[in-house]
Every structure is written in C-alpha cells, then in structure tokens.
Design a protein around this motif. Sequence first.
Motif, mmCIF file in Angstrom:
data_model
loop_
_atom_site.group_PDB
_atom_site.id
_atom_site.type_symbol
_atom_site.label_atom_id
_atom_site.label_comp_id
_atom_site.label_asym_id
_atom_site.label_seq_id
_atom_site.Cartn_x
_atom_site.Cartn_y
_atom_site.Cartn_z
ATOM 1 N N PHE A 1 5.401 1.662 -2.620
ATOM 2 C CA PHE A 1 5.221 1.474 -1.173
ATOM 3 C C PHE A 1 4.756 2.773 -0.511
ATOM 4 O O PHE A 1 3.891 2.768 0.371
ATOM 5 C CB PHE A 1 6.526 0.993 -0.521
ATOM 6 N N TYR A 2 5.318 3.862 -0.963
ATOM 7 C CA TYR A 2 4.944 5.160 -0.391
ATOM 8 C C TYR A 2 3.441 5.400 -0.560
ATOM 9 O O TYR A 2 2.737 5.769 0.374
ATOM 10 C CB TYR A 2 5.743 6.258 -1.097
ATOM 11 N N LEU A 3 2.941 5.145 -1.763
ATOM 12 C CA LEU A 3 1.510 5.317 -2.035
ATOM 13 C C LEU A 3 0.672 4.365 -1.184
ATOM 14 O O LEU A 3 -0.336 4.760 -0.603
ATOM 15 C CB LEU A 3 1.224 5.068 -3.524
ATOM 16 N N ARG A 4 1.116 3.123 -1.102
ATOM 17 C CA ARG A 4 0.343 2.139 -0.329
ATOM 18 C C ARG A 4 0.345 2.482 1.148
ATOM 19 O O ARG A 4 -0.647 2.309 1.844
ATOM 20 C CB ARG A 4 0.896 0.731 -0.559
ATOM 21 N N SER A 5 1.489 2.996 1.618
ATOM 22 C CA SER A 5 1.567 3.335 3.040
ATOM 23 C C SER A 5 0.636 4.491 3.387
ATOM 24 O O SER A 5 0.366 4.756 4.545
ATOM 25 C CB SER A 5 3.003 3.690 3.433
ATOM 26 N N ARG A 6 0.153 5.186 2.348
ATOM 27 C CA ARG A 6 -0.813 6.272 2.590
ATOM 28 C C ARG A 6 -2.244 5.810 2.363
ATOM 29 O O ARG A 6 -3.167 6.615 2.363
ATOM 30 C CB ARG A 6 -0.499 7.465 1.680
ATOM 31 N N GLY A 7 -2.384 4.495 2.093
ATOM 32 C CA GLY A 7 -3.731 3.943 1.999
ATOM 33 C C GLY A 7 -4.209 3.640 0.594
ATOM 34 O O GLY A 7 -5.319 3.160 0.399
ATOM 35 N N VAL A 8 -3.375 3.940 -0.410
ATOM 36 C CA VAL A 8 -3.793 3.703 -1.794
ATOM 37 C C VAL A 8 -3.604 2.217 -2.116
ATOM 38 O O VAL A 8 -2.528 1.662 -1.906
ATOM 39 C CB VAL A 8 -2.968 4.563 -2.775
ATOM 40 N N GLU A 9 -4.659 1.592 -2.624
ATOM 41 C CA GLU A 9 -4.579 0.172 -2.940
ATOM 42 C C GLU A 9 -3.536 -0.080 -4.021
ATOM 43 O O GLU A 9 -3.316 0.770 -4.892
ATOM 44 C CB GLU A 9 -5.928 -0.326 -3.463
#
Lengths: 426, 251
Positions: free
Chosen positions: A376-384
């Motif tokens: 989630f942390y990665l996705r919340s930074r825009g990473v698919e």
Amino acid sequence: MALRKIDHEAVEARLSALDLPQGPSWAAAARRDALERVRAGGLPQRRDEYWRFTRPDSLIQPEPTPAQVLREEGSEIFSGIDRLRIVFRDGVFDPEASDDLAAEGVAIERVAQSGDIHWARDLYGKLEVRGQEPVSRPLAALNTAFATDGLLIRATGKVRRPVALVYLHEQEQSDAILHHVVKVEEGAELTLLETGPAAARFNTVTEVEVADRATFHHVRAQGRDHERRAVTHVFARLGGECVFKCFTLTANGMMTRNEAVIELAGDDAVAHVAGAAVGDGDFHHDDTVFVTHEGRNCESRQVFKKVLRNGATGVFQGKILVRQSAQKTDGYQISQSLLLDGDSQFLAKPELEIYADDVQCSHGSTSGAIDEDAMFYLRSRGVEQSDAQDLLTLAFLAEAIDEIDDRMIAEDLVTQLERWLSRRRR
Amino acid sequence: MLDIKNLHVKLEEEDKRILKGVDLHVDAGKVHAIMGPNGSGKSTLAYVLSGRDGYEITEGAVALDGEDVLDMEPEERAAAGLFLAFQYPIEIPGVGNMTFLRTALNAQRKARGEAEVSAGEFLKLIREKAKTLQIDPEMLKRPVNVGFSGGEKKRNEILQMAVLEPRMCVLDETDSGLDVDAMKLVADGVNALRDAGRSFLVITHYQRLLNHIQPDVVHIMADGRIVKTGGPELALEVENNGYADILAEVA
C-alpha cells in the motif's frame, strides 16, 4: 542389496537410451565404476528420503519430455562483462561460437578431446563418489558414466576474465549430459559463470577442487524456458583458508533439482551456497545442499529464497554436518519463500548434525505472503500494483543476490530478473 | 481543490461506523488543519482519502478538482496529485530509498503522460531536496525507512512530498514522535512547499505543529464528524482549554 525388479527395469530402460562414451581413456575406469554404481543402486525413487518432495520421474525416464524452445529477446546475461565465452548447443560444444580456450592463468580443455594422461583423472568422478555418502545421488553417478563432454578447467593464477559457459537450447527433445572438472590451484582465483536453459533435459555435474588459499566464485543463471528440466550437482572439496561461493538464479523451468555437496576439508575456509528462484505455475524447484565441516574454524552459509505463484512448488533440503574435528565452526542456513498466492507451496527440510562441541550453527526457514502495508505504501506513492509486487519480489530476493561478491555480476542478474518479471506480466 | 461531502465510512470487517458524515472543502493554496481527540476518525479520514483497504464507504463522495477520488486505485490518486504523509511510515527492507523515490516519481509521470526523469536528473533533484531537509545522503542509499529514527522517517515523508510535488497533501500526525527541532525542520519543509496551487490538510492532536505551519482554517473533529470550524484561533482554544469545552458547546 539387490534391486527390486521394477527398479532394475527402470535402470535398464534409462541405460538403454544412452551410449557409454569411448573417451577419454583416463576417464574410462571412472565411467565403468559409475555405471556399476548406477546398476547396483538404482535411480532415484519417490520413497528415497531426499526425493520425497520432488518427483524424479521426468529426470529418470529414458527419453526427455519435449520442451518448447523459448526465443529470448534482449541481450544475453553477462554480456556486459568481459568474459571468456564457451558455447554449448543442446549440450554440444560449438567451436565457432566460442572464444579461443587459451587464456592467461587458466588451462581449459574439453573432456571429449583431452589427452591420454590427464590431471583430471584424480578428480573426475572422484569428488562425485565422495559425495555419495551418506546420501546417494544416482543421477550424478549416471552423469559420470555417460557425460558426452564438459570442460576441464585448471586455474593456476588469478584468472582475470570469468569463464562463461553459455548453454543454448535449440532442439525440443534434447537430452544433454555434461561433466565439468575445475581445479583451482593454491592461491589461484577463478570465476565460473553459467547461463542458459541448455536442453529439454539437462544433467550436469561440476566437480571443484579448491586448493589452499584459492578462491572460486560460481554464478549460474538457469534460463527461462518453461518446459525445461534440469538436475545439477556441484561437488566441491575445499582446502585451507580458501573461499568458495556458489550462487544460482533460477527463473521458470518445470523441474529443477540443484544439489550442492560441499566438503570443508581444510581449516579456516569459507563456503557460501546461495540461490534465488522465481517460479510460476508448473514450476518445481528443489535446492538440496549438504555441507560437511571437517576442518577447524570454517564458515559456511546457505541462503535460499524462492518466490512462488500460481501453484508453483519450492523445495529446500539443507544440511550442515559438523564432524568432531571441526571445532569453531560457524554454520548458517536460511531458506525463505514468498508465496504470492494460496496455491503455491514451499517445503523445507533444514538439518543440523553436530559432533563437535565448540561450534555456532543456526538455521531458519520461513514462508510468507507479500507485505500488504509495504504494498500500500508503494501504491500510495504512485507505483502500480504489479510494479510494486515486482519491487517487493526483488527486495525479497536481494539477501540471496547479495551473496554474490562481484557487484557487476550481481547487477547484471538483477537487471535480467527485472526483465523477466516485467515480461511475465505482459 | 478537495471536496468531501457527507462521507460515511465503516470498517469492512466489523460493523463499526467511524466517519458519520464528514463535510469538508479545501480551496487551492489553503492549509486546513483537523484537530480532535483520539478515536474521532482523523486517521481514518486520511487513509480513506489515500485509498487504503479495510474501509467501506457507505455514503458520500470525495472529489479532487471535480474528479471522483473514491473510484480510483491508490496509485491513480497519487498520480492525480494526492499525497498522504503517513503517521507511521512503512519500512521496506531490500528496496533502496532512491530506487523507491525514482520509481514512484516516474510511475506518476508516466500515468500523467509525462516523460520519465533520467537517473542523472533524478540524482540532482533528490540531492537538492535532501539538502534543504537536512537529510544525510547516506539515508537515501539505505532501504526505505529501515533503521530510520522517528524524526528521519517523518523527514523522509516530507522529502517524498517535495520530490513528487502533489497538489493535495494530507499530513497524518506528522508531528507525532518528533522533538522540537525535528518538528521545526519538518514544518519548514512543508512551508517551503506552500504554493497557490497546492493545498494541505494537516491532521494533528496538538496545536504545537500549527505554530510552525500556520493554517488558514481549523476544523475540530469528534465522533466521525467535523463539529466546529474556525480560524487559527480555534487551535489556540484547544491548546488552552482542551477538547471538552468545545465538545460540550456543540453537543
């Protein structure tokens, strides 16, 4: 003990599909001895202690199951590294595609074309025999008897360029058996690289003798052809104060059994065996490692990581045997799997057997899912999502890849792994 | 900029209502603060805005410049310009901070149809931003948040914000666990990003942070609703009298 009829028939069926090579003469005795051992001991069976998690059928049947050839796009692994490149196509040496075998600090010859009197006579099949106790490894004996070729590599100094074996797979039904012997003389240094799917079915044995104060680095990338099958054995005997490091990256392959049998004979030696595997679907990957400490004050490490999805299976069987003479041993073993779904499985069997009283040995094994918070942390930074999963997959494998000393080689493998991961998604 | 209308949220796994009709409107260029006692739903609001799993939206809408946010995946929200500075930043062993930031920046740029930033350009950008936030270049090489102190983690959040340049920044208790100096550093980082086109929603327990980050509007949240809205003086009132008075007043 005589073989059961059914086992005897299985051995004879397999042997009937093979021809005992004529040469070289110095290997004839070792080949005959190996053949006798196969006949007497039989081939691996599911009931064998170390074949409980891995079905040997596809590795022992007379003819290989055809494997579709995958055309890899992009550059060959390690192409950015200045190396001495030696090519085998479906297990057959290709002189046109290979570099000149003459190089500074190292003598390289082919098993099939070596002279009558040869240093390798003292090693060919010899380390393999030593590695048959206490656990028998019939497919290695089969290899010693029937290997059609292989390389005899003797390093006498610091060999600047890595020796890189490139195994191309071009025929759908190839059955390749290669046997390499490596001798790293006192104080010498050698890096051996191996890449490629090799054949529909590949059986390889590498016997390595590392003399006192010598260094041997071995890095393998087992290619991506999905239907390929492989059984590999590395038998190493280490002298005093030497360094032996072996790393294997495996992506795909319906069946891979990698065995490493390491004997720390001298004092103050270091042996690291590591592996990273990524498997999808009908993927079965087995690392079976046996490290024996004889010498004093030696260090051994086993670091194995597997990422599994869509019903893939990973197996780790790792043993550290510390003999009474091996005081001050530092043994470490870790095997971990990242299961990307509920269908995949990881089977681990860590073993310690210690007869010395002043040693440090630890082992651990874990299985886990992807860390949802990190995801989630990665996705919340825009990473698919799929990229985030790849990033976390690579992060998981990093600890095993870190076992490779040479940063250029390690980075090349990571780049390749990134490519493989991103292609899998498309 | 940000429009939250009558937002009702419950936990997905249990029948627990957390947000019970939140209404909030943040204009471009403004800093809004949300204060409130423990359990009032502040962090839930932050998570729901960022798209975290585990919550069910039963009613209401959230729009970023008119675009429905609740329909978007977390990465789409990020690309649209929404950013959450986590109360507890996540540690990611094995992923380098630099790799993480560059992957994130390029993923957002790609999603917006912009060209990716080269390794060289990125290095320059990150060094400059890190310097202003007094982030040690060593910290950039380490795995994301692994072994970082509380202060370093929060500064790393602000660094990400500075690099990604979102237009709607949600700061979830960014002041928690910080000493006075670290808080000042973080606040300076935030203030440096204040801009006519960028808005902030600052969630905090204490008025302290708001001494450094001057809000335009202060909201008090209690039991899943915004119960009072005012100017910066409202934060001072909380500081002096606690929440009890305000809650009694609106009850």
